[in-house]
Design an enzyme around this catalytic site. Structure first.
Site, PDB file in Angstrom:
ATOM      1  N   ARG A 103       9.080 109.847 -16.972  1.00 49.05           N
ATOM      2  CA  ARG A 103       9.952 109.838 -18.174  1.00 49.05           C
ATOM      3  C   ARG A 103      10.152 108.394 -19.036  1.00 49.05           C
ATOM      4  NH1 ARG A 103      14.670 112.464 -18.355  1.00 49.05           N
ATOM      5  NH2 ARG A 103      14.270 113.521 -16.371  1.00 49.05           N
TER       6      ARG A 103
ATOM      7  N   ASP B 206       6.433 108.348  -9.487  1.00 51.40           N
ATOM      8  CA  ASP B 206       6.478 107.607 -10.829  1.00 51.40           C
ATOM      9  C   ASP B 206       6.272 106.126 -10.797  1.00 51.40           C
ATOM     10  OD1 ASP B 206       7.483 109.881 -12.300  1.00 51.40           O
ATOM     11  OD2 ASP B 206       9.385 109.724 -11.411  1.00 51.40           O
TER      12      ASP B 206
ATOM     13  N   THR C 167       8.289 107.393  -4.563  1.00 53.58           N
ATOM     14  CA  THR C 167       8.464 108.172  -5.807  1.00 53.58           C
ATOM     15  C   THR C 167       7.010 108.118  -6.472  1.00 53.58           C
ATOM     16  OG1 THR C 167       9.191 108.234  -8.106  1.00 53.58           O
ATOM     17  CG2 THR C 167       9.062 106.088  -6.998  1.00 53.58           C
TER      18      THR C 167
END
Length: 407
Positions: free
Chosen positions: A191, A145, A143
């Site tokens: 996020r 992220d 990921t």
């Protein structure tokens, strides 16, 4: 695992510049350990349910193609965002999955992905235990992220960080062209965890300038207070660049750019327009030129700026994931255990999937500046080794080459 058993591998979640290097590692590991058939599921677990299965020997039939695959961005096998239900005895979805796995004589399933993909490994391994199946389930992290727990970092983050830092340094140069007051907001993915946005700080070195402010989702934003800070900064310099996470929240914990009522398959609220929102507010309040730049999907799969460290580690963790399955492990995720920063060294280990699935790792508060508008040296020391090195390009007609797409 019995020698006659085959392996199947899938990719899930958002694409990256390194996920295919992990796929190359899984394939190479399988061949190294004598697994005769290596299948790929098209579009993850959702494709497996539809029996969209390919023989990877048909495309990864040479060392050259494996090297091309390592340099190819996005998910070669295709991806999905499919949430399996809670495993229960007799569940028709699980019965179908395991019937298909038995049909193809699968002894090991490797799934390459992030938080939601590890949820899939967790559920499949739990159901396998319920029905006493010998199939082994291995998670390989992925990921951009960088928000998976246990592991020091995730494959894909280093290359995305390299792209973001490079892009930010170029945006800073561009913003300084004109002799006027301006604020440029650069929206970066993230996020609930600001790892990618924080990576914009890596643009700063003795040759290049970084962003003036970095807004992270870990810190609740006092918008009115920040506008005053911007106003004061504009008194010192004309052109300001702000790196802003798509997931920044106000001081009450609400997403600034939440798309009301819309969620994805895993229940995550859809976010959009953070940079545009910020640019409009600042233009109205301060009366200066503003610009909103949303890097969007460009940061996910920029193979022309792959980090060699990232690509090498992605390959190795896929390879060793197969080794773990061969040795009898199941219901585990492979992870990086950092041993040293200078010189940089990480060791690949394995952990129980229950320590990972559905858990997000945020940036430690001690790595964020006191005012909340940037990061400190602890983050820089952590992130800088992950963007180091470049891969030699394989070029055709002046363009970096990728392995042929699957039909």
């Amino acid at each position: 695992m019995e020698e006659k058993k085959n392996l199947i591998v899938g990719q899930s979640g958002g694409p990256t510049a390194a996920i295919n290097s992990s796929l190359a590692g899984v394939y190479s590991g399988a061949k190294h350990y004598g697994i005769k058939k290596v299948y790929g599921m098209r579009h993850g677990i959702e494709g497996l349910l539809a029996e969209k299965i390919i023989d990877l020997d048909d495309t990864l039939d040479s060392t050259f193609n494996i090297e091309l695959l390592k340099r190819t961005p996005s998910s070669y096998l295709g991806s999905c965002r499919y949430k399996l239900p809670k495993p229960e005895a007799g569940n028709e979805i699980y019965k179908k999955i395991f019937e298909i796995l038995e049909k193809y004589n699968i002894g090991m399933l490797v799934y390459i992905g992030g938080n939601d993909s590890m949820d899939t490994i967790q559920k499949l391994s739990e159901y396998a235990s319920m029905i006493s199946s010998s199939i082994r389930f291995i998670g390989v992290p992925k990921t951009i992220d960088n928000d998976l727990p246990v592991t020091d970092h995730t494959p894909g983050f280093g290359s995305a960080a390299k792209y973001i830092a490079t892009s930010i340094s170029e945006i800073v140069r561009d913003s300084n062209v004109y002799d006027l007051k301006s604020v440029t907001f650069v929206e970066i993915m993230g996020r609930n965890a600001g790892w990618l946005t924080a990576a914009s700080a890596l643009a700063q070195n003795k040759f290049n300038d970084g962003p003036d402010f970095i807004l992270l989702p870990e810190i609740g934003l006092d918008l009115k207070g920040f506008i005053k800070v911007l106003d004061n900064k504009l008194a010192e310099k004309n052109n300001i660049v702000v790196a802003v996470s798509e997931g920044i929240k106000d001081q009450n914990g609400n997403y600034i750019s939440e798309d009301e009522g819309n969620v994805d398959a895993f229940g995550h609220k859809m976010l959009s327009g953070t940079s545009d929102f910020m640019a409009k507010i600042v233009k109205t309040e301060l009366g200066v030129k503003t610009r909103a730049i949303e890097i969007n999907t460009l940061q996910r799969a920029a193979a022309h700026l792959q980090s060699k460290t990232d690509i090498d580690e992605a390959f190795n963790i896929g390879f060793l994931g197969v080794k773990a399955g061969i040795e009898g492990e199941t219901g585990v995720m492979m992870y990086f255990d950092r041993v040293s920063d200078a010189p940089y060294l990480s060791i690949i280990r394995k952990c129980d999937i229950n320590l990972v699935a559905n858990i997000e790792k945020e940036i430690p508060r001690g790595w964020i500046s006191e005012d909340g508008f940037g990061v400190n040296e602890k983050f820089i020391e952590y992130a800088k080794p992950l963007i180091m090195g470049e891969l030699s390009n394989i070029v055709c007609d002046g363009i970096q080459s990728h392995i042929s797409s699957l039909k």
